[in-house]
Scaffold this active site. Structure first.
Site, PDB file in Angstrom:
ATOM      1  N   GLU A 342       1.846  18.522 -40.795  1.00 51.24           N
ATOM      2  CA  GLU A 342       0.890  17.790 -39.961  1.00 51.24           C
ATOM      3  C   GLU A 342      -0.424  18.567 -39.808  1.00 51.24           C
ATOM      4  OE1 GLU A 342       3.065  16.658 -36.414  1.00 51.24           O
ATOM      5  OE2 GLU A 342       4.797  16.244 -37.655  1.00 51.24           O
ATOM      6  N   ASP A 366       8.484  20.135 -33.361  1.00 48.35           N
ATOM      7  CA  ASP A 366       8.017  19.419 -32.175  1.00 48.35           C
ATOM      8  C   ASP A 366       8.753  19.987 -30.984  1.00 48.35           C
ATOM      9  OD1 ASP A 366       7.623  15.844 -33.018  1.00 48.35           O
ATOM     10  OD2 ASP A 366       6.336  17.584 -33.355  1.00 48.35           O
ATOM     11  N   HIS A 535       3.664  21.077 -30.569  1.00 49.80           N
ATOM     12  CA  HIS A 535       4.430  21.913 -31.504  1.00 49.80           C
ATOM     13  C   HIS A 535       4.653  23.324 -30.959  1.00 49.80           C
ATOM     14  CE1 HIS A 535       2.796  19.128 -34.841  1.00 49.80           C
ATOM     15  NE2 HIS A 535       4.035  18.781 -34.540  1.00 49.80           N
TER      16      HIS A 535
END
Ligand SMILES: C[C@H](O)[C@@H](O)[C@@H](O)C(=O)CO
Ligand SMILES: [Mn+2]
Length: 597
Positions: A342, A366, A535
């Site tokens: 990401e 996450d 995160h």
């Protein structure tokens, strides 16, 4: 050991044996020469035997040619250290010396001073004096003073001194290893995630690194034009077919791909991995006509945008992210890469910090869900016990892709405990166990319309871990969060029930932070509720104290941590900024500012 994948030397530690320069009838200097040089040799041996670069090689240590009594010797030492590539200095002494004449005044070295605690000569007095001079001159240095008085002929390094020397050494080598290397951004901002909005000025001025950026079309170009090592690709594909076991496909029947399409996806993602490796670190084995691509981007860490555009169309990057972050691949054990999913550059940098500190592969996740004991009981009927109960619940850490496969805890230490090892300790048996603990599932078509394979494992071991997050706050700058704790091994039916409520084909770790009862560590809920972003970077081991020392070297204040105060080790000058450890850190970091401003 493996050669460095990167251009740019690894940092050298220089030891500075410093002495009282007085001769005369009693020859003060002469009476101290052997003890002083022995301290230097002991410190050098300690570093050489205990510190390694991220490529697994022992840290290089040099000692000044002579003891340093007057400024001429100071200058000669600085000249030698310049030639040797010294980025880190440790001044050692058992006696009084002349601080401003003998101190390391190089503005770019990371400095420590060890004043021997023996009462025959005032080594501790010199320590205090020269640390004050460091503070006066804006050259903060770490001060090391052993708790107990030692005999003048003691050559052993006391345990508390050893701990501080090694903490300083690990953090300084990690900090200086970043100098001159690149962070490679592949793609751009990902799904509006702030951490993927790259801040070149931060990376340059705080870390001394350069930002390199590549559009993702470069991967397609290289695939199309054959800009990769065909032999390496074939070896990788064969290994993948043998060791990457496909698991259940949770996509609806009508969306499931044919065998041919799935095999084509395997070929695609394996090719993606060899190309991303080449983008990061170059590849001298590329075909001759690709001499430019063979150079690479000298990247110590990288990020891949993945979602959305790429993954709406092409197979996702989960396979390359998972395996590049892992301690091995088809070529056996090798230094883990850092590849953030990401394109979360801030989380990738956190992973990089801890890989440099530990030599271990890192987990990207996450910080997904806090599960209270009550919610777990309601969902599964299970009564929490042990660490999960002590933390008043636990946090679900889960993200597709960039969690190292070592994260399953399938590698075992000598006592049979699940661990994540330093990569150079990972055996073939560990590699097999880790691959056996991992399955690969066709990508969730909802999130990844382009297909691909997601790695899946559950962290089944109860391991000490440290989760950190690097955040950028406008008007304040960078801050770091640190949560030490443990991975929790839930009963299979409990884990399954909770995991099935979310992404069942992604890597899954249950995390119980160590609770202190105060502030953000009143419970696992408070850790989650105070976490600064979506995160976290997770390393094996309780390394929060090392992260705090490294953060002070980088001038990044720590806004949240659960490290015992007695383990906090920062430059002595921090004490001038007040007694409260958190406030002094902010004030000192603001005063000194980034290392490479
Ligand atoms: C649902 C999104 O597609 C996922 O990427 C999400 O789970 C995230 O990881 C966001 O950080
Ligand atoms: Mn995510």
């Amino acid at each position: 050991m493996a050669a460095s994948r990167l251009v740019g030397a690894y940092p050298v530690i220089g030891i500075r044996p410093t002495i009282d320069g007085r001769r005369g009838a009693l020859d003060v200097r002469g009476s101290l020469e052997e003890q002083t040089m022995n301290m230097a040799k002991a410190a050098a041996k300690l570093f050489e035997e205990n510190l390694r670069y991220s490529n697994g090689e022992p840290v290089k240590v040099v000692i000044a040619d002579t003891t340093i009594g007057r400024v001429g010797e100071t200058a000669a030492c600085a000249e030698k250290f310049r030639r040797e590539g010294v980025d880190i200095t440790v001044t050692v002494t058992p006696c009084w010396c002349y601080g401003s004449e003998t101190m390391d005044m190089d503005p770019h070295t990371i400095k420590a001073v060890w004043g021997f605690n023996g009462t025959e000569r005032p080594g501790a007095v010199y320590l205090a004096s020269v640390l004050a001079t460091h503070a006066q001159k804006g050259l903060p240095a770490f001060g090391i003073y052993g708790h107990d008085v030692c005999g003048a002929d003691d050559t052993d390094i006391p345990a508390d001194v050893r701990e501080k020397l090694l903490r300083f050494g690990r953090a300084a080598v990690a900090t200086a290893s970043m100098r001159g290397k690149s962070y490679l951004q592949i793609g751009s901002i990902c799904m509006g995630i702030g951490g993927s909005i790259i801040d070149s000025d931060f990376i340059e001025s705080y870390l001394g690194m350069r930002v390199e950026s590549v559009d993702e079309v470069e991967i397609i170009r290289r695939m199309t034009e054959g800009v990769y090592d065909q032999a390496e690709y074939e070896k990788a594909l064969a290994w993948t077919k043998e060791y990457c076991k496909e698991g259940f496909d949770t996509n609806p029947e009508h969306l499931q791909k044919s065998r041919e399409q799935k095999d084509s996806d395997w070929e695609f993602v394996v090719k993606m991995m060899v190309i991303i490796k080449d983008l990061m670190n170059g590849n001298k084995n590329l075909p001759e006509e690709f001499s430019e691509e063979a150079i690479g981007h000298n990247a110590l860490a990288a990020g891949f945008q993945g979602q959305r555009q790429w993954t709406d169309f092409y197979p996702n990057c989960d396979y390359p992210e998972a395996l590049l972050n892992t301690s091995f691949d088809w070529n056996g054990a090798r230094e883990p890469y850092i590849l953030a999913t990401e394109n979360d550059v801030l989380n990738g940098l956190g992973m990089m910090f801890m890989k440099l500190l530990t030599g271990k592969a890192q987990i990207f996740a996450d910080v997904r869900t806090y599960w209270s004991p009550e919610a777990v009981k309601k969902a599964t009927g299970f009564e929490l016990t042990g660490l999960a109960k002590e933390s008043d619940g636990f946090i679900h850490l889960i993200n597709s892709g960039a969690a190292c496969l070592d994260g399953s805890g399938a590698a075992k230490d000598e006592n049979g405990n699940g661990v994540i090892k330093q990569w150079w300790e990972v055996t073939e048996e560990d590699q097999k166990a880790i691959m056996d603990a991992t399955t690969w599932h066709y990508a969730n078509n909802g999130y990844f319309r382009g297909g691909g394979y997601s790695s899946r494992f559950e962290t089944k071991a109860e391991m000490p871990v440290t989760m950190i997050r690097l955040n950028l706050v406008k008007g304040l700058g960078p801050v770091l969060q640190i949560a030490e704790g443990w991975t929790v091994n839930l009963p299979e039916e409990v884990s399954d029930a909770l995991w099935k409520r979310t992404d069942y084909t992604w890597p899954c770790t249950w995390f119980a932070p160590r609770i202190t009862g105060k502030g953000a560590f009143r419970s696992a809920y408070d850790v989650m509720n105070n976490w600064g972003a979506n995160h976290g970077a997770i390393s094996h081991g309780h390394i929060g104290a090392d992260v705090i020392t490294m953060a002070s070297m980088l001038r990044i204040p720590v806004c949240m941590h659960n490290v015992p105060e007695e383990e906090i080790f920062r430059p002595a000058a921090w004490n001038a900024f007040g007694e409260d450890k958190e406030g002094q850190d902010y004030r000192a970091c603001a005063t000194y500012g980034p290392l490479y401003k």
